[in-house]
Scaffold this motif. Sequence first.
Motif, PDB file in Angstrom:
ATOM      1  N   SER A 126       0.830  -1.223   0.000  1.00  0.00           N
ATOM      2  CA  SER A 126       0.000   0.000   0.000  1.00  0.00           C
ATOM      3  C   SER A 126       0.857   1.262   0.000  1.00  0.00           C
ATOM      4  CB  SER A 126      -0.954   0.010   1.210  1.00  0.00           C
ATOM      5  OG  SER A 126      -1.802  -1.119   1.189  1.00  0.00           O
ATOM      6  N   VAL A 127       1.948   1.234  -0.751  1.00  0.00           N
ATOM      7  CA  VAL A 127       2.867   2.370  -0.808  1.00  0.00           C
ATOM      8  C   VAL A 127       2.237   3.516  -1.611  1.00  0.00           C
ATOM      9  CG1 VAL A 127       5.073   3.160  -1.772  1.00  0.00           C
ATOM     10  CG2 VAL A 127       4.941   0.986  -0.518  1.00  0.00           C
ATOM     11  N   ALA A 128       2.352   4.730  -1.096  1.00  0.00           N
ATOM     12  CA  ALA A 128       1.957   5.961  -1.785  1.00  0.00           C
ATOM     13  C   ALA A 128       0.476   5.960  -2.182  1.00  0.00           C
ATOM     14  CB  ALA A 128       2.835   6.187  -3.017  1.00  0.00           C
ATOM     15  N   GLU A 129      -0.390   5.483  -1.293  1.00  0.00           N
ATOM     16  CA  GLU A 129      -1.820   5.445  -1.609  1.00  0.00           C
ATOM     17  C   GLU A 129      -2.607   6.599  -1.009  1.00  0.00           C
ATOM     18  OE1 GLU A 129      -3.560   1.660  -0.815  1.00  0.00           O
ATOM     19  OE2 GLU A 129      -2.384   0.641  -2.382  1.00  0.00           O
ATOM     20  N   THR A 130      -2.009   7.348  -0.101  1.00  0.00           N
ATOM     21  CA  THR A 130      -2.672   8.535   0.446  1.00  0.00           C
ATOM     22  C   THR A 130      -1.834   9.763   0.122  1.00  0.00           C
ATOM     23  OG1 THR A 130      -1.524   8.494   2.592  1.00  0.00           O
ATOM     24  CG2 THR A 130      -3.499   7.107   2.364  1.00  0.00           C
ATOM     25  N   ASP A 131      -2.468  10.929   0.210  1.00  0.00           N
ATOM     26  CA  ASP A 131      -1.729  12.168  -0.072  1.00  0.00           C
ATOM     27  C   ASP A 131      -0.551  12.324   0.879  1.00  0.00           C
ATOM     28  OD1 ASP A 131      -3.434  12.800  -2.136  1.00  0.00           O
ATOM     29  OD2 ASP A 131      -4.677  14.177  -0.948  1.00  0.00           O
ATOM     30  N   ALA A 132      -0.772  12.007   2.154  1.00  0.00           N
ATOM     31  CA  ALA A 132       0.301  12.135   3.140  1.00  0.00           C
ATOM     32  C   ALA A 132       1.466  11.203   2.812  1.00  0.00           C
ATOM     33  CB  ALA A 132      -0.227  11.847   4.539  1.00  0.00           C
ATOM     34  N   ASP A 133       1.141   9.974   2.421  1.00  0.00           N
ATOM     35  CA  ASP A 133       2.198   9.015   2.096  1.00  0.00           C
ATOM     36  C   ASP A 133       2.928   9.405   0.814  1.00  0.00           C
ATOM     37  OD1 ASP A 133       1.490   7.653   4.330  1.00  0.00           O
ATOM     38  OD2 ASP A 133       0.915   5.798   3.321  1.00  0.00           O
ATOM     39  N   ARG A 134       2.181   9.899  -0.163  1.00  0.00           N
ATOM     40  CA  ARG A 134       2.832  10.345  -1.402  1.00  0.00           C
ATOM     41  C   ARG A 134       3.803  11.476  -1.111  1.00  0.00           C
ATOM     42  NH1 ARG A 134      -2.159   8.649  -3.738  1.00  0.00           N
ATOM     43  NH2 ARG A 134      -3.229  10.582  -3.206  1.00  0.00           N
ATOM     44  N   HIS A 135       3.420  12.374  -0.238  1.00  0.00           N
ATOM     45  CA  HIS A 135       4.304  13.481   0.148  1.00  0.00           C
ATOM     46  C   HIS A 135       5.581  12.950   0.792  1.00  0.00           C
ATOM     47  CE1 HIS A 135       5.636  17.354   1.716  1.00  0.00           C
ATOM     48  NE2 HIS A 135       5.722  16.792   2.910  1.00  0.00           N
ATOM     49  N   GLU A 136       5.437  12.016   1.722  1.00  0.00           N
ATOM     50  CA  GLU A 136       6.609  11.458   2.394  1.00  0.00           C
ATOM     51  C   GLU A 136       7.506  10.705   1.414  1.00  0.00           C
ATOM     52  OE1 GLU A 136       7.732  11.881   5.331  1.00  0.00           O
ATOM     53  OE2 GLU A 136       6.044  12.714   6.450  1.00  0.00           O
ATOM     54  N   MET A 137       6.904   9.955   0.509  1.00  0.00           N
ATOM     55  CA  MET A 137       7.692   9.177  -0.454  1.00  0.00           C
ATOM     56  C   MET A 137       8.496  10.072  -1.390  1.00  0.00           C
ATOM     57  SD  MET A 137       7.564   5.859  -0.129  1.00  0.00           S
ATOM     58  CE  MET A 137       8.070   5.301  -1.754  1.00  0.00           C
ATOM     59  N   GLU A 138       7.946  11.259  -1.710  1.00  0.00           N
ATOM     60  CA  GLU A 138       8.614  12.121  -2.678  1.00  0.00           C
ATOM     61  C   GLU A 138       9.631  13.076  -2.059  1.00  0.00           C
ATOM     62  OE1 GLU A 138       5.538  13.989  -5.003  1.00  0.00           O
ATOM     63  OE2 GLU A 138       5.511  12.311  -6.419  1.00  0.00           O
TER      64      GLU A 138
END
Length: 357
Positions: A221-233
């Motif tokens: 479930s990597v990069a599935e929320t806005d918060a996670d996408r922000h952290e991943m980038e």
Amino acid sequence: MPASNSFMASAPRTISILVFCLLFFAIPREADASYDLPYGPGVTELTVVDARADRPLSGTVWYPTSTPEKFQRADKSKVWQMADADPDGSAASGSFPLLVVSHGMYGNTLNQAWLGSALARHGFVVAMVDHPGTSTFLRDADQARELWERPVDLSRLITFLLERSALADRIDRSRIFAAGHSLGGYTVLLLAGAEFDTGLYESLCARDGTNVVCPVLKGWSVAETDADRHEMELSRMDRRVRKVVSMDLGGTPVFSPKSLGQVRTPVLVLGSGRADMLDQDLESRMLASLLPRTVMQHVELADAGHFDFMGVCKPEGFAILKEHEPGDEIVCLKGGTEREAQHQRILAEILGFLGAQ
């Protein structure tokens, strides 16, 4: 996930603790007098002490001792040949370069113990931690989703070693390096300035969901929320790291090509010519083509496989895994004398790149 299906697998999914034996219960053996190297392979357990109680880190640190003739070999595993080690031996005097190592998906610090032992003999401090969520014994879906924490683990490890460890005064702060195998290669590229590209990842998996990157990251479930996408980038670059070694990495297709083109940290890209796990055109070869030529060295090791960056298997290791963990025996394919020869080549390339002591 079976090793035979995982693009970033660096250890089988269910091999027992009997196989991944404890490193420090060692049986003394007579040292080889022809093994003429300047230092012995000291090793000790490591626990990172910092403010991150939510993500504890532990592992091992290898270091040079002044007694090259003194070492032992653990012999508790039916599958793996353990690395030479002088557990808790006295550290040699001097200032030594530091290499932090990142294991692959569902791997652990024993996977590259052979490299830690060999580099300690050549005058390096080599530190490794088990990444929470994506290591053999620390599997957790939520921690795996937080894939951005992997490079942070290594930065925390460096800070601890420099500021709070017993080896702090033995480390040359101008020579801090990072190396990683498989998913660990992806991890250390982030320290060099590579960045995850959410748009590229999503379009890739929408176009070709069978691409080896997609089932792994989707499964977590990597990069599935806005918060996670922000952290991943977010950039996880660590400017203290002066050189990076990628050992048959998995994950190149989700790196931003722009970020790779702007990398200024020298990178050694080691690929496996046998390509038994990864498509080199989509991984190490692609990475080499996207990095600036001025900072990149690409070596494709002829007849090396993905698991040759792991430890040496005992002669009976392949048969044991085939019987008890069908599918996982791939980790011991050509895993004996052939792998020892590959280790010598890998070690030589790394020493040449980092600069032998």
